[in-house]
Design an enzyme around this catalytic site. Structure first.
Site, short mmCIF file in Angstrom:
data_model
loop_
_atom_site.label_atom_id
_atom_site.label_comp_id
_atom_site.label_asym_id
_atom_site.label_seq_id
_atom_site.Cartn_x
_atom_site.Cartn_y
_atom_site.Cartn_z
N THR A 13 0.81 -1.22 0.00
CA THR A 13 0.00 0.00 0.00
C THR A 13 0.84 1.27 0.00
OG1 THR A 13 -0.10 -0.27 2.39
CG2 THR A 13 -2.03 -1.00 1.13
N CYS A 149 18.00 4.62 -1.56
CA CYS A 149 17.67 5.15 -2.89
C CYS A 149 18.72 6.10 -3.47
CB CYS A 149 16.30 5.81 -2.86
SG CYS A 149 16.01 6.87 -1.44
N HIS A 242 16.15 11.84 -7.23
CA HIS A 242 17.19 12.38 -6.38
C HIS A 242 18.32 12.91 -7.27
CE1 HIS A 242 14.85 10.90 -3.19
NE2 HIS A 242 15.55 9.85 -2.81
#
Ligand SMILES: NC(=O)c1ccc[n+]([C@@H]2O[C@H](COP(=O)([O-])OP(=O)(O)OC[C@H]3O[C@@H](n4cnc5c(N)ncnc54)[C@H](OP(=O)(O)O)[C@@H]3O)[C@@H](O)[C@H]2O)c1
Length: 353
Positions: A13, A149, A242
């Site tokens: 989710t 990340c 990023h």
């Protein structure tokens, strides 16, 4: 391959979980068989509980799946984890002990000596840690980790330079999108018209994970690469992507042209290049003076390529450059799917008969 391999998504989710659902919806090898999340979501249809944030429509079949609790067994030999790190550790271990290959985006097991911290184009040789892990822990399954990340983009963009010239020092300043904080993430009043010069533990993750990924595999695990990293992490008001500015010092003198050639010539090994999620060019060089930019360059290689620009001499270290990567694709779900494809292609996970 005819029949698809069933897979399950933990944390389905959330921001990264939704990206998994989107990327797996039309995947040539995998099919989402189960979605799982917290007790507050379990037992209800996925389409009812998810606050769908992807621009593509939520596939009907997956919308109708009942959200499962995050406990084994769930269908399929591969389990993707996009769980909140506060709860992920024991859940991921339970799935590996139950026989699943868990490909995770959480931080919990990244630095375990017997767990591979992978960027397939950068350190494919670390994959064999899976065999040591299974033997040491007595698991029929295993845990494989994606890096943080910003680290994923940073290391993929720099691996061609590290291989060619040997990194000695790195100085990094990031401009990281709000989706990196999950959903709902950073309150709008904190970030709109603002820059927040702190992301908890992000700098430490970049410093230690980059050295493990580029480290040398030995009998006792991975010896970290011998370079110094100074990272500054900033949250900015972009949605995805990023961006980071990097100054790098190398073990030998490097000209800008040599660096550009190394970046442009970089290709994945054939074992990785053949995977459905691998981009043809893992590192794209853009020579325009004002690129890369998140809004214009993020989708290169379907979000799996990093873009490098503004490569030029640095008066303090050797070279300066700008680097951009997609935090929820290359930095999370997309690369996790690529790692799962690698497991299948290498015969570590069986294809259905
Ligand atoms: N966002 C990024 O760019 C990014 C990139 C790389 C790695 N990561 C890492 O990936 C993971 C997921 O990040 P995210 O940004 O997607 O976070 P998120 O949007 O906050 O989603 C967290 C997910 O974890 C589930 N969850 C929370 N508590 C749980 C519990 N007690 N038991 C089972 N499930 C639980 C949530 O389910 P409910 O909806 O039911 O609460 C939700 O599905 C994190 O570990 C994060 O550090 C994120």
């Amino acid at each position: 391959m005819t029949a698809k391999i069933p897979v399950s998504v933990l944390g389905a989710t959330g921001t990264v979980g939704q990206k998994f659902v989107r990327l797996l919806a039309d995947h040539p090898w995998f099919e989402v068989a189960a979605v799982a999340a917290s007790a507050g979501s379990a037992g209800r249809p996925y389409g009812e509980v998810v606050r769908w944030r992807e621009s593509a429509a939520l596939p009907q079949r997956i919308a109708g799946l009942t959200v499962q609790p995050c406990a084994p067994p769930l269908p399929g030999p591969i389990v993707f984890s996009a769980l909140d790190a506060e709860v992920a550790g024991p859940i991921e271990q339970a799935f590996a002990a139950a026989g699943a290959h868990v490909v995770t985006n959480t931080r919990n097991h990244r630095m375990d000596p017997d767990v591979p911290l992978l960027i397939p184009e950068a350190n494919l040789d670390h994959l064999v840690l899976v065999d040591r892990q299974r033997e040491a822990r007595g698991w029929p399954g295993a845990i494989l980790c994606n890096p943080n990340c910003s680290t994923a983009a940073l290391v993929l963009g720099l691996v061609p330079l590290h291989r060619a010239f040997g990194i000695e020092k790195l100085f990094i300043s990031t401009m990281q999108a709000v989706s990196g904080a999950g959903y709902p993430g950073v309150p709008s009043l904190d970030i709109l018209g603002n820059v927040v010069p702190h992301i908890g533990n992000e700098e430490e993750k970049m410093e230690r994970e980059s050295r493990k990924i580029l480290g040398t595999l030995g009998a006792d695990g991975v010896a970290p690469a011998d370079f110094a990293v100074s990272a500054h992490a900033n949250r900015v008001a972009t949605v995805d992507g990023h961006l980071m500015t990097v100054s790098a010092g190398f073990r030998r003198r490097v000209t800008t042209d040599e660096a550009l050639a190394a970046l442009r010539d970089f290709r994945a090994s054939p074992r990785v290049a053949c995977l459905p999620s691998s981009p043809a060019l893992p590192v794209e060089v853009d020579a325009r003076a004002d690129r890369p930019q998140p809004r214009l360059d993020l989708e290169r290689g379907n979000g799996m390529a990093v873009t490098v620009g503004r490569v030029r001499p640095c008066p303090i270290l050797d070279l300066r450059l700008v680097l951009l990567g997609h935090n929820t694709i290359r930095g999370a779900a997309g690369q996790a799917v690529q790692i799962a494809e690698l497991l299948v292609a290498e015969g570590r996970v069986d294809r259905p008969a």
